[in-house]
Write a protein that holds these residues in place. Sequence first.
Motif, PDB file in Angstrom:
ATOM      1  N   PRO A 173      57.447  11.719  32.412  1.00  0.00           N
ATOM      2  CA  PRO A 173      56.701  12.977  32.404  1.00  0.00           C
ATOM      3  C   PRO A 173      55.517  12.960  31.444  1.00  0.00           C
ATOM      4  O   PRO A 173      55.630  12.488  30.312  1.00  0.00           O
ATOM      5  N   TYR A 174      54.404  13.480  31.928  1.00  0.00           N
ATOM      6  CA  TYR A 174      53.193  13.749  31.158  1.00  0.00           C
ATOM      7  C   TYR A 174      52.580  12.533  30.459  1.00  0.00           C
ATOM      8  O   TYR A 174      52.382  12.539  29.244  1.00  0.00           O
ATOM      9  N   PRO A 175      52.224  11.494  31.217  1.00  0.00           N
ATOM     10  CA  PRO A 175      51.380  10.454  30.613  1.00  0.00           C
ATOM     11  C   PRO A 175      50.078  11.106  30.158  1.00  0.00           C
ATOM     12  O   PRO A 175      49.674  12.150  30.686  1.00  0.00           O
ATOM     13  N   PRO A 176      49.400  10.539  29.171  1.00  0.00           N
ATOM     14  CA  PRO A 176      48.284  11.249  28.550  1.00  0.00           C
ATOM     15  C   PRO A 176      47.103  11.542  29.473  1.00  0.00           C
ATOM     16  O   PRO A 176      46.434  12.559  29.306  1.00  0.00           O
ATOM     17  N   ASP A 177      46.855  10.669  30.435  1.00  0.00           N
ATOM     18  CA  ASP A 177      45.691  10.871  31.306  1.00  0.00           C
ATOM     19  C   ASP A 177      45.879  10.078  32.600  1.00  0.00           C
ATOM     20  O   ASP A 177      46.886   9.382  32.781  1.00  0.00           O
TER      21      ASP A 177
END
Length: 266
Positions: A173-177
Amino acid sequence: MALHTRDGGFVMPNAWDGLSALMLADAGFEAIATSSAALAATLGRADGRHEVTRAEHLAHARLLGRLTGLPVNGDFEDGYGDTPADVSATVEAAVEAGLAGIGIEDTSGDPDQPIRGFDEAVNRIHAAIEAAKGRIVVTGRTDNFLQGRPDLDDTIRRLTAFAEAGADVLYAPYPPDLDALVAIVTAVAPTPVNVLISPADKVLTVAELQGAGVKRISLGPALYTHAMEALQQATKALVAGDLTTATTGMSFERINDLLDRGTNQP
């Protein structure tokens, strides 16, 4: 697995009760998931702290499947147990409950050390795969980014090891970009990747995520929090004496129509 391997993949929204599941089914979604965070919130408990039991989550997932007739993926935190044997038991119970998929995280439930060690995490995924025996889709998930460990290399290392252990789907979940997301998808190919809404820096469209190679898009507790925001606004209106705004919502005729469809499921 067919939904994960077809061109474009699919969107798998997360329900939190019977009515929300029926609304998603009525909208035409082909599969739904539970959300451990939303389920915990409905029970007045914290997510990821072993405050919801395996039996409670199984009953919840079974209800969603019975009402909708759709494949249900269980967002089962760390597999509800301290040992690989516990994870195996959870997977077996999920199969018996008729779930189509199950997610196993590398979280620990311990706020001081929220992510399990690499070897332990991999062993737990291996245990899940051994128990699944191809009867249920197993998602191997690392929560590095969620738990304040922004280490892309370690995330890819873990996901790659989960794939080698036999995980059917991979999830961080939620890789930086977007670049980090593409790096993950590329590193673990051809194993399908799930993304929670989008990378952390920007909410993308379904088409943009699919263009990046994502095969499954889930929403976690986002639909639940969206509904709770509507309730919060209605509450503010009620406090201000505005009964019209506070009581505007879905009709019970619509609710009963959805519930009637659900009770007709076998």
